[in-house]
Write an enzyme that holds these catalytic residues in place. Structure first.
Site, mmCIF file in Angstrom:
data_model
loop_
_atom_site.group_PDB
_atom_site.id
_atom_site.type_symbol
_atom_site.label_atom_id
_atom_site.label_comp_id
_atom_site.label_asym_id
_atom_site.label_seq_id
_atom_site.Cartn_x
_atom_site.Cartn_y
_atom_site.Cartn_z
ATOM 1 N N LYS A 122 0.808 -1.225 0.000
ATOM 2 C CA LYS A 122 0.000 0.000 0.000
ATOM 3 C C LYS A 122 0.838 1.271 0.000
ATOM 4 O O LYS A 122 0.306 2.356 -0.219
ATOM 5 C CB LYS A 122 -1.010 -0.020 1.156
ATOM 6 C CG LYS A 122 -2.037 -1.119 0.968
ATOM 7 C CD LYS A 122 -3.368 -0.842 1.611
ATOM 8 C CE LYS A 122 -4.369 -1.850 1.020
ATOM 9 N NZ LYS A 122 -5.663 -1.858 1.616
ATOM 10 N N LYS A 205 -3.799 -10.437 -6.972
ATOM 11 C CA LYS A 205 -5.131 -10.825 -6.503
ATOM 12 C C LYS A 205 -6.194 -9.815 -6.939
ATOM 13 O O LYS A 205 -5.908 -8.615 -7.080
ATOM 14 C CB LYS A 205 -5.136 -11.000 -4.988
ATOM 15 C CG LYS A 205 -5.009 -9.719 -4.210
ATOM 16 C CD LYS A 205 -5.446 -9.889 -2.761
ATOM 17 C CE LYS A 205 -5.551 -8.520 -2.106
ATOM 18 N NZ LYS A 205 -6.485 -8.386 -1.036
ATOM 19 N N LYS A 208 -10.412 -4.798 -4.309
ATOM 20 C CA LYS A 208 -11.373 -3.687 -4.288
ATOM 21 C C LYS A 208 -10.729 -2.398 -4.740
ATOM 22 O O LYS A 208 -11.383 -1.516 -5.265
ATOM 23 C CB LYS A 208 -11.851 -3.455 -2.842
ATOM 24 C CG LYS A 208 -12.791 -4.488 -2.350
ATOM 25 C CD LYS A 208 -13.342 -4.090 -0.998
ATOM 26 C CE LYS A 208 -12.338 -4.320 0.098
ATOM 27 N NZ LYS A 208 -12.896 -4.169 1.442
HETATM 28 P P1 ATP Z 1 -8.035 -4.041 -0.861
HETATM 29 O O1 ATP Z 1 -7.567 -4.642 -2.139
HETATM 30 O O2 ATP Z 1 -8.674 -2.712 -1.010
HETATM 31 O O3 ATP Z 1 -7.033 -4.120 0.229
HETATM 32 P P2 ATP Z 1 -9.483 -6.427 -0.589
HETATM 33 O O4 ATP Z 1 -10.227 -6.621 -1.832
HETATM 34 O O5 ATP Z 1 -8.238 -7.200 -0.349
HETATM 35 O O6 ATP Z 1 -9.236 -4.910 -0.365
HETATM 36 P P3 ATP Z 1 -10.274 -6.784 2.148
HETATM 37 O O7 ATP Z 1 -11.320 -5.999 2.855
HETATM 38 O O8 ATP Z 1 -8.859 -6.467 2.456
HETATM 39 O O9 ATP Z 1 -10.494 -6.710 0.597
HETATM 40 O O10 ATP Z 1 -10.500 -8.313 2.377
HETATM 41 C C1 ATP Z 1 -11.662 -8.908 2.873
HETATM 42 C C2 ATP Z 1 -11.480 -10.411 2.888
HETATM 43 O O11 ATP Z 1 -11.462 -10.904 1.547
HETATM 44 C C3 ATP Z 1 -10.158 -10.881 3.497
HETATM 45 O O12 ATP Z 1 -10.380 -12.062 4.244
HETATM 46 C C4 ATP Z 1 -9.287 -11.145 2.315
HETATM 47 O O13 ATP Z 1 -8.289 -12.087 2.589
HETATM 48 C C5 ATP Z 1 -10.297 -11.679 1.320
HETATM 49 N N1 ATP Z 1 -9.870 -11.432 -0.060
HETATM 50 C C6 ATP Z 1 -9.628 -10.231 -0.615
HETATM 51 N N2 ATP Z 1 -9.280 -10.351 -1.894
HETATM 52 C C7 ATP Z 1 -9.301 -11.678 -2.174
HETATM 53 C C8 ATP Z 1 -9.037 -12.455 -3.350
HETATM 54 N N3 ATP Z 1 -8.698 -11.872 -4.474
HETATM 55 N N4 ATP Z 1 -9.150 -13.794 -3.280
HETATM 56 C C9 ATP Z 1 -9.516 -14.393 -2.126
HETATM 57 N N5 ATP Z 1 -9.785 -13.727 -0.983
HETATM 58 C C10 ATP Z 1 -9.681 -12.391 -0.991
#
Ligand code: ATP
Ligand code: LTN
Length: 337
Positions: A122, A205, A208
């Site tokens: 980040k 991955k 969001k």
């Molecule tokens: P950001 O990318 O903005 O950090 P994010 O999409 O990773 O956000 P989080 O709120 O950090 O979302 O994650 C929520 C949950 O979803 C966590 O348990 C995280 O491990 C899971 N998660 C997030 N992205 C993935 C993915 N691409 N595949 C599987 N699990 C995911």
């Protein structure tokens, strides 16, 4: 006695199928076997800038997503007797989280936080000089969330494993210094396949916060958007539908197909023998739509008022649990409670 699980999602950005498959789908499966507590972690969300009105809206949206996905939290049961599980609540409505974080801060090392991949990711663009202290300290707040409730199992996506490891280390360190206080939690991570990768880049991955909306299928995307995004998803060279490590883009799409259709990657390979990307992608879009349509119907049927009521009730139910643990911690470190 049932063991306890705790997990949360940040109300930032739009939730996508990676969040669902990596985290929330597992919560739904585990919710009856465990005493389940699921949190909307708004205090984590503000470690990067958020618009206040949007944050409020997103907080309710995330809670609706939990409920529409099948978390069976109910309101109206806070007063009297033992709390009923599962519970959903908003992190900022339970101040014990930040109080415990402060105490854990005093036993956390700069060097272990500097190692955190999420912090490094980040701050990759802007460097860590101008990064908020809260972003650096993010994993300690997460450790407080987990340890406050005697959590044994933390169902998260793979990217959060390192943070759960820190919670384990802090719990052990505190116990060693002040005597048995915290249960040592374990991460629960679904086996291979559930790390959903970006549709525009299978090396990273699905996220969001990825700039392009073509990175992800959002849980609230409409049918046309889903078809368009799948059509645009990058693919590998060649034209056959094969599941292999040297075709990471296709592997990711087959994993998504498998997760939403209850078919194995092998079965899917067979179904598309002699067919090309066009047929595969068109049907993949329909499989996703087939899952998301009933989900979105449930989502739309929930009113803000009823969800806020369930969340408020949830905060009332978890507060006594949190307070008891925090008082124990305060006493151990020498505060007068
Ligand atoms: P950001 O990318 O903005 O950090 P994010 O999409 O990773 O956000 P989080 O709120 O950090 O979302 O994650 C929520 C949950 O979803 C966590 O348990 C995280 O491990 C899971 N998660 C997030 N992205 C993935 C993915 N691409 N595949 C599987 N699990 C995911
Ligand atoms: N950092 C997590 C969200 C989170 C969390 C938690 C998950 C905050 N506190 C406690 C499990 C347990 C993420 O998914 N980004």
């Amino acid at each position: 006695m049932k063991k306890r699980i705790f997990s949360g999602v940040q109300p930032s950005g739009n939730l996508h199928i990676g969040n669902y498959l990596g985290a929330i789908a597992n919560w739904v499966k585990l919710q009856d076997e465990f005493e389940s507590i699921f949190c909307v972690v708004d205090m984590h969300a503000i470690t990067v800038p958020q618009d206040p009105e949007t944050l409020r809206k997103k907080t309710i949206e995330i809670a609706k997503i939990y409920l529409a996905a099948g978390i069976s939290a109910k309101g109206g049961s806070a007063s009297g007797g033992d709390p009923t599980f599962p519970i959903i609540f908003i992190q900022s409505q339970v101040p014990e989280h930040t109080e415990l974080m402060w105490i854990l801060n005093t036993i956390s090392k700069m060097s272990e936080l500097e190692k955190m991949t999420q912090f490094k990711d980040k701050t990759q663009k802007g460097g860590s000089e101008g990064a908020a202290v809260g972003l650096f300290d993010y994993p300690v707040l997460m450790a407080a969330d987990i340890l406050l409730y005697g959590t044994e199992v933390v169902p998260v996506g793979e990217d959060q494993k390192q943070h759960v490891e820190l919670a384990r280390d802090l719990a052990k360190r505190f116990n060693q210094k002040f005597g048995e206080t915290f249960i040592i939690p374990k991460a629960f991570i679904k086996e291979e396949g559930m790390r959903v990768m970006g549709l525009d880049n299978p090396e990273k991955k699905m996220s969001k916060s990825a700039e392009s909306a073509y990175n992800r299928i959002e849980l609230l995307d409409d049918e046309e958007t889903i078809r368009r995004k799948i059509k645009k998803a990058v693919t590998d060279s060649g034209s056959e539908i094969v599941y292999s490590d040297d075709k990471p883009a296709l592997k990711n799409l087959i994993n998504i197909y498998a997760a939403f259709s209850n078919k194995s990657p092998k079965e899917i390979e067979k179904m598309y023998m002699g067919k090309g990307y066009g047929d595969f992608k068109a049907e993949l879009a329909e499989v996703i739509i087939g899952f998301l349509t009933p989900f979105q119907e449930k989502y739309s049927a929930l009113s803000d008022e009823e969800v806020l009521e369930i969340l408020k009730d949830g905060a009332e139910k978890v507060r006594p649990i949190a307070k008891e643990k925090l008082d124990e911690v305060k006493t151990k470190v020498g505060f007068i409670v």
